[in-house]
Enzyme design. Structure first.
Site, PDB file in Angstrom:
ATOM      1  N   TYR A   1     -36.607  68.468  16.019  1.00 20.68           N
ATOM      2  CA  TYR A   1     -37.794  68.843  16.815  1.00 20.68           C
ATOM      3  C   TYR A   1     -36.820  70.703  16.542  1.00 20.68           C
ATOM      4  CZ  TYR A   1     -38.351  71.811  21.280  1.00 20.68           C
ATOM      5  OH  TYR A   1     -38.780  72.813  21.836  1.00 20.68           O
TER       6      TYR A   1
ATOM      7  N   LYS B   1     -38.304  73.981  15.126  1.00 21.79           N
ATOM      8  CA  LYS B   1     -38.594  75.554  16.110  1.00 21.79           C
ATOM      9  C   LYS B   1     -37.912  76.459  15.155  1.00 21.79           C
ATOM     10  CE  LYS B   1     -40.092  76.007  19.814  1.00 21.79           C
ATOM     11  NZ  LYS B   1     -41.569  76.153  19.440  1.00 21.79           N
TER      12      LYS B   1
END
Length: 284
Positions: free
Chosen positions: A125, A129
């Protein structure tokens, strides 16, 4: 000013839209049913027709543990979706704000990470980002990247609501005590983001409520303010294994925010108190 806000159905997007509307701005919020950000053609068409002055991109794949197994979907939403929106913003010369995360850092050490520290994500994750941050910087010359952490809002699921729910059936809980960060109320954060998008002070920012605590300390304060008799046992990260590795140090310095004249957010305890009061008065 006309502003497009993605992720309207999430905690932050919801509050950003309503904060903008409160100020009399022309704010349009989109959720997945309105716009699939992973569809490049759909994004281009939607943004061209709407022709906003600014885009605040809150939409994201945020299921941290599921991201380890659903990598393609996570990448598609977080990286490709951001890329398509940034490209569309460039086409119409709109301001662009990307909401990033403390998970771009590895969580090593005990000092707050500053805006110029080199990201080194430990989970997928966080990697997506960080990749999205780089996409924004490569495509646009003027941009805002705002890293946030530990958010809680009225619209959606969060740690506060989970703790309150567990308190209905449990009088003792084990909560991780060696991950440190800043709980952040999306109501407070939304005010800052709307201030920022109307300014020209571009760059990378860290934006959280003031102060630091562990998840265990956060839980204790939730129960204290809510008048719940729940014993919180502080445990090590290793005692609560998860699919994704979490950074232990999520402290972030807000020196750039302050240096550029933006008002820091209130202390997290004050913010939590107001949030719990708002929860009580929320129309069911």
């Amino acid at each position: 000013m006309k502003i497009l806000v993605t992720g309207y159905t999430g905690q932050l997007g919801y509050d950003v839209v309503h904060e903008g509307l409160r100020r009399g701005l022309d704010v349009i919020g989109t959720g997945l049913e309105d716009l699939d950000i992973t569809d490049e053609h759909a994004v281009s068409k939607y943004v061209m027709e709407l022709n906003p002055d600014a885009i605040i991109h809150c939409a994201a794949y945020t299921a941290v543990d599921k991201a380890e197994d659903n990598k393609e979907t996570c990448w598609d939403v977080n990286v490709n979706g951001t890329k398509y929106l940034a490209m569309a913003a460039k086409e119409i010369d709109a301001k662009f704000m990307f909401i990033s995360t403390d998970y771009v850092f590895d969580g090593m050490g005990e000092l707050p990470f500053i805006e110029t520290d080199k990201p080194n994500p430990v989970g997928y994750y966080g990697l997506t980002k960080y990749e999205a941050e780089q996409v924004v910087q490569s495509l646009l010359s003027e941009w805002f990247i705002v890293r946030i952490s530990w958010v809680f809002g009225l619209n959606g699921h969060n740690f506060v609501k989970t703790m309150l729910s567990l308190s209905e059936t449990r009088n003792e809980l084990n909560v991780v005590g060696d991950q440190i960060g800043s709980p952040t109320n999306t109501f407070d954060l939304a005010k800052l983001l709307v201030d920022m998008i109307q300014a020209e002070k571009y760059g990378i920012y860290h934006a959280t409520n003031e102060g630091f605590c562990s998840w265990a300390e956060f839980a204790k304060e939730i129960f204290r303010l809510a008048g719940k008799q729940v014993k919180v046992n502080s445990i090590a990260t290793e005692e609560y294994p998860t699919r994704a590795v979490r950074p232990k140090n999520s402290r972030m310095s807000k020196q750039k925010l302050i240096g550029n004249g933006f008002t820091p957010l209130p202390d997290w305890q004050d913010s939590l108190k107001r949030y719990l009061n708002a929860l009580k008065h929320e129309v069911k």
